[in-house]
Design a protein around this motif. Structure first.
Motif, PDB file in Angstrom:
ATOM      1  N   HIS A  61      38.919  22.107 -29.754  1.00  0.00           N
ATOM      2  CA  HIS A  61      38.634  22.527 -31.131  1.00  0.00           C
ATOM      3  C   HIS A  61      38.231  21.324 -31.969  1.00  0.00           C
ATOM      4  CE1 HIS A  61      41.544  26.014 -30.057  1.00  0.00           C
ATOM      5  NE2 HIS A  61      40.381  26.100 -29.430  1.00  0.00           N
ATOM      6  N   ASP A  72      36.006  32.059 -26.029  1.00  0.00           N
ATOM      7  CA  ASP A  72      37.141  32.388 -26.894  1.00  0.00           C
ATOM      8  C   ASP A  72      36.658  33.205 -28.099  1.00  0.00           C
ATOM      9  OD1 ASP A  72      38.804  31.189 -25.079  1.00  0.00           O
ATOM     10  OD2 ASP A  72      39.248  29.424 -26.286  1.00  0.00           O
ATOM     11  N   TYR A 111      41.424  35.851 -29.028  1.00  0.00           N
ATOM     12  CA  TYR A 111      42.557  35.206 -28.351  1.00  0.00           C
ATOM     13  C   TYR A 111      43.588  36.244 -27.932  1.00  0.00           C
ATOM     14  CZ  TYR A 111      41.063  30.419 -29.264  1.00  0.00           C
ATOM     15  OH  TYR A 111      40.380  29.220 -29.253  1.00  0.00           O
ATOM     16  N   ASP A 116      35.767  25.006 -26.209  1.00  0.00           N
ATOM     17  CA  ASP A 116      37.139  24.911 -25.721  1.00  0.00           C
ATOM     18  C   ASP A 116      37.990  23.945 -26.541  1.00  0.00           C
ATOM     19  OD1 ASP A 116      39.450  25.175 -24.111  1.00  0.00           O
ATOM     20  OD2 ASP A 116      38.815  23.456 -22.897  1.00  0.00           O
ATOM     21  N   HIS A 171      40.717  32.506 -23.153  1.00  0.00           N
ATOM     22  CA  HIS A 171      41.481  33.486 -23.944  1.00  0.00           C
ATOM     23  C   HIS A 171      40.822  34.864 -24.003  1.00  0.00           C
ATOM     24  CE1 HIS A 171      44.467  30.585 -25.203  1.00  0.00           C
ATOM     25  NE2 HIS A 171      43.483  29.712 -25.375  1.00  0.00           N
ATOM     26  N   CYS A 217      35.599  29.607 -30.073  1.00  0.00           N
ATOM     27  CA  CYS A 217      37.020  29.585 -30.429  1.00  0.00           C
ATOM     28  C   CYS A 217      37.307  30.214 -31.791  1.00  0.00           C
ATOM     29  CB  CYS A 217      37.577  28.170 -30.372  1.00  0.00           C
ATOM     30  SG  CYS A 217      37.494  27.473 -28.720  1.00  0.00           S
TER      31      CYS A 217
HETATM   32 FE   LIG Z   1      39.817  27.820 -27.818  1.00  0.00          FE
END
Ligand SMILES: [Fe+2]
Length: 435
Positions: free
Chosen positions: A343, A148, A151, A341, A191, A108
């Motif tokens: 955070h 991710d 994004y 996924d 994403h 992420c």
């Molecule tokens: Fe994420």
């Protein structure tokens, strides 16, 4: 003039590695020079020239073979007579042999809201990438990216936009330096696939798969890319030391097939698809039989309340139960899951993970995110955590004495702060007791 813009390594084994190089334009003469010598002055091996073609995004691919195990290599890119100003490095490993090693993991990497320049939009140059690269106690064998990667939410199947996303990630200096100096293993989440909460229904997934394959230095993938046969998912597995890593693809086949409960005939949507699920079960069994422990890298939270339509395993409760039943029936007990996924950092030792019929099939679960995204929370309950946040990552230390693997897990904020720590022991006796 053709020149190398960036490069990275991955798919490391005991005798090989893959390097991908992005060129600014099409060219025929790209080579890698590599050596044990950090200055690349002595004992330099130079690969055969490869071309960077427009149809593969001006990426040149190299498989370095015949390497020494457990050895650090340095490399540079040569385009014609020009040498890349930056050098890369990677270290080979041991495979199916006693080997202690440490990896970093997280996922992420959203960009800052202040980034208004198109190149920086929804990609990250957070300090966390420097922290991961420079941590050296001990140094990392590879970085495991849990999804991710950016994004950009590309949902129109535009190959150029996927390519630009990778380019723009590498335009972020801290990420580029990390990937040039450390091999990476990676599966996408939503994403960087086709958008928020995306599933297999988006036809843009074939473009996502094509660009992953041409750009990312990946281990062999199980599926080939074929949009007539609806294949192209990126799940795969590899072995480092006596540890099997299984990386599943939570997106490519999602919501296209049904799972059926063999007892009740109940039907529900599948996240993995039949082929990937059967492959996964086989991998879990083999890992338990042949390796000292197994790490299942699954991008999204496993521990979550059953709720139809949820973007976690709570939304795929029947498939989760079938997998847990298999784990219980086969007495698989050297398994740990790593997910992103959400955070946040969290850890469960298995006490909240009992999804088999009658309440078994448990294993430890690690949630290790986010690199640079807004704090968020998902799933649970967990034995430790959750700690929502960013600049967060996991350090997994595998210490193997040949009979027992001790896995020390530190879930960290920035360089120093350990929010969760836990050690799991996996011994050969564990298998024998149950067999
Ligand atoms: Fe994420």
């Amino acid at each position: 003039m053709p020149k190398a813009e960036w490069f990275w390594s991955g798919a490391i084994t005991d005798n090989s590695a893959i390097i991908k190089v992005k060129l600014n334009e099409t060219t025929q003469d790209v080579r890698i020079a590599f050596s044990l010598d950090i200055n690349l002055e002595s004992n330099v091996t130079i690969t055969a020239p490869q071309s960077a073609k427009i149809e593969s995004g001006n990426i040149a691919s190299f498989i370095l073979e015949g390497l020494e195990e457990d050895t650090t290599y340095y490399y540079e890119v040569r385009v014609g007579s020009k040498v890349s100003p930056e050098k890369g490095s990677f270290k080979t490993v041991k495979v199916n042999n006693t080997f202690s090693f440490t990896i970093g993991c997280s996922g992420c990497a959203r960009g800052s809201l202040l980034d208004i320049f198109p190149r920086n939009w929804q990609v990250s140059n957070n300090e966390i990438f420097d922290i991961i690269r420079t941590q050296n106690n001990p140094s990392l064998t590879f970085f495991l990216h849990l999804g991710d990667f950016h994004y950009r939410d590309i949902n129109n199947g535009d190959i150029q936009r996927y390519r630009r996303a990778y380019n723009d990630v590498f335009a972020q200096e801290r990420q580029r330096k990390l990937y040039e100096n450390l091999p990476i293993a990676y599966v996408w989440d939503d994403h960087d696939f086709t958008g928020n909460n995306s599933d297999g229904k988006d036809p843009g997934k074939y473009a996502a798969s094509q660009v992953y394959r041409e750009t990312f230095p990946h281990y062999p993938l199980i599926e080939t890319l074929d949009n007539q046969k609806s294949t192209g998912a990126i799940y795969h597995s590899f072995i480092i030391g006596r540890v099997r890593f299984i990386l599943t693809d939570s997106r490519f086949h999602r919501n296209l097939e049904k799972v059926i409960d063999p007892h009740t005939q109940e039907e529900a949507n599948s996240m993995l698809g039949t082929r990937q699920r059967e492959w996964l079960l086989q991998q879990l069994k083999e890992g338990d039989e042949k390796q000292g422990c197994t790490i299942w890298v699954n991008s999204i939270p496993w521990i979550a309340k059953k709720q139809a339509g949820e973007d976690s395993w709570g939304g795929f409760d029947l498939e989760r139960k079938l997998i847990a039943n298999f784990i219980q029936e086969n007495k698989i007990n050297k398994l740990v899951m790593v997910s992103g996924d959400a955070h946040m950092l969290a850890l469960d030792d298995g006490r909240n993970n009992k999804y088999a019929d009658g309440g078994g099939g448990s294993f430890p679960v690690i949630q290790a995110a986010s690199l640079s995204s807004n704090p968020s929370q998902k799933g649970g309950p967990y034995y430790k955590g959750p700690f929502p946040g960013n600049k967060q990552w996991g350090l997994l230390k595998f210490n193997d004495d040949g009979h027992q693997i001790s896995l020390n897990v530190q879930l960290k904020k920035e360089a120093e702060e350990i929010l969760i720590e836990e050690t799991f022991l996996f011994s050969d006796e564990q298998t024998r007791e149950n067999s």
